[in-house]
Design an enzyme around this catalytic site. Sequence first.
Site, short mmCIF file in Angstrom:
data_model
loop_
_atom_site.label_atom_id
_atom_site.label_comp_id
_atom_site.label_asym_id
_atom_site.label_seq_id
_atom_site.Cartn_x
_atom_site.Cartn_y
_atom_site.Cartn_z
N GLU A 1 7.20 -21.94 5.91
CA GLU A 1 6.35 -21.14 5.03
C GLU A 1 5.23 -21.94 4.35
O GLU A 1 4.17 -21.39 4.08
CB GLU A 1 7.21 -20.46 3.95
CG GLU A 1 8.13 -19.37 4.46
CD GLU A 1 7.39 -18.14 4.95
OE1 GLU A 1 6.32 -17.83 4.41
OE2 GLU A 1 7.88 -17.49 5.90
N SER B 1 -6.58 22.95 9.20
CA SER B 1 -6.37 24.38 8.94
C SER B 1 -5.25 24.67 7.95
O SER B 1 -5.13 25.79 7.46
CB SER B 1 -6.09 25.12 10.25
OG SER B 1 -7.26 25.15 11.05
#
Length: 687
Positions: free
Chosen positions: A95, A371
């Site tokens: 990391e 719609s």
Amino acid sequence: MRTLMFGGLIKNWKKWHMNQVMILLLATIILAFLWFLHGFSKDTDITALKNELSQPTVLYDVNGKKASIISGSKHEGVSIRQVPKSMKDAVVAIEDHRFYEHGGVDYKGIFRAFFKNAVAGEVVEGGSTLTQQLAKNTLLTSNRTYKRKLEEFFLAKKIEGKYSKDEILQMYFNKIYFGKGAWGLKNASLKYFGKEVKDLSISESALLAGIIKAPSALNPYDHLHQAIDRRNVVLAAMKNQGFITSGQFKKAEAEKVVLKDGGADPYWGRYPYYVDQVFEEAIKEYGLSQKKLLEGGYEIYTEMDPGMQASAEETYKNDSLFPQGNGRLVQSGSVIMDPHSGGVRALVGGRGEHTFRGYNRATQLQAQPGSSFKPIAVYSPALEEGWNITDRLKDEPMKFGNYEPKNYNHQNLGEVPMYDAVKESMNVPAVWLLNEIGIKKGLDSIKRFGIPLDKEDRNLSIALGGLHRGVSPMIMAEAFSVFPNQGERIPAHLIRKIVDSNGNKVAVWKKKEIKVTSKSVTDKMNTLLLGVVEEGTGKGAQVPGYEIAGKTGSTQVPIKGINGVKDQWFVGYSPNLVGAVWVGYDKTDSTHYLTTTSSEGAAKVFQQVMSEALKNTNPESFNVQHIGTLMEQKRQEELLKQQQVQQNSLQEQFNEAEKKWEDKIRKQQEKWQKKGKGHGKGKGHGH
């Protein structure tokens, strides 16, 4: 000669003066930048970051029973003294391998990641340090903005100035997420290996460190092979950086992964998307922070129905219900709520890997509703203005300035009754009707239904859901809740009350009833929207034995030359539950769009989610007219008209035939008369 020397001096003076100007300008820019950085850094605050243990927060369902537990750590954290060297080395190696060298921000790492990503054409390496990750996960929101990245930068610098490297690592290990509901290293060690952190082997340390990158996709219970591959990547990094020897590397790589769940609470990490939205609501509506919620020992009483939530999550694991993606996962978000209380019973924010407080499509989506918007923007205000569901609407080619709406099938019928226009989701009649009642009436209706508008929305395209900003399933579910709730809207919410660790109520939901329209209008809308599901485009949403009303919606891909669908919607309801479902890609482009309609995609998902939600409830009725009777009446009228036409045609044919015979007889009589006169003349002449 003097002239040349004088000219040279002037030239050199100009050059020297220009250099001075450039240096002064550069210095000014640098000073301004430093002043900006100084001002920004003064506002960064790390007081909320404390190196101490936390208490979990418990969520309760609508029945008051425990539903989920969430926390930065479970029961107790782990001291850095108890973390084995192999675990610290593994995390640092994969990391942030310069963790012990930088002061919170790794400038070399940032430039290295920048060039690697630029060469690859995509993000293949990140530049965040462990300290930046700690700041991001504990002190900042999940929004991806430059401001947040800048805040992360300064917070990391301040954290490094206040805490030692070991203290930073301890906080990191106790707050990072390892998947499967395991927050913090202690929980992860118990969850995956059933052992204390201090007893982790090199192989186990590497596997846990590897999970951090993608906790859902790399946890070994669900993705063992991927987890092992990632573990080996971590081990290789540890070897290359001198943390382990080649012999240790080979031994750890060959070590078999033996999983053992150490008896973690089954409620940890359950219902992740619902929990995410509970956090959002607690933070935005009640002023709590993520850190407090993860560590403060709160009890949050929610509106969740655990059966509905679990069923919805299972539905989203059924890939056959969703359109097949083209290299990317087709995404979706859905909400189920009680229209009479506003309580959200279930919520799913996406498919695939879940990220804590990441993108929640059920609530954060901003997509045009197509719609599905017609009942709100057109038909409800039209009914309020005195129109009836049997009134005939124009359906013929027409233009409104530069706007020329077209029906989905590119056909026009001249005139259609309102219930047919809704049932078949016809576009032209909807736009024509909005124009007839006036855009102002439509906009007023939209606002009353609780939908946010922008100034750009003042045009006829809103009849077909052409919103500038867009809506989420949560917004649409709340809007449609007006129809089964006799015209009243109650804001959608997840939290009923929040109690702190001392038993004090710190937040309580206060019910608000907002009058939107009349029961007369909602009764007519229920008739229209029942027709959509029973007879029209929403047949795919039918739930056997239950009355379901609703509306399909879809939007077209906004790329010239591509005939595809960008967003699919189905928003529907029974008398006691409302559901809204969106289906589509997170990012639509020329190769990623849908080719199915809402009736085949979103309606199917809605049908499955609603079927499970209604499974243990008694069927109830809207007690309104169904359009089947109107359709039958229309058929009878058309049949009668056809019979009348046929009778008229037969009468006309009979009249024509009679006239022909009369003409024929008359002509024959005239002929006989002529012949008779001719014979008389001949006889007289012969005499």
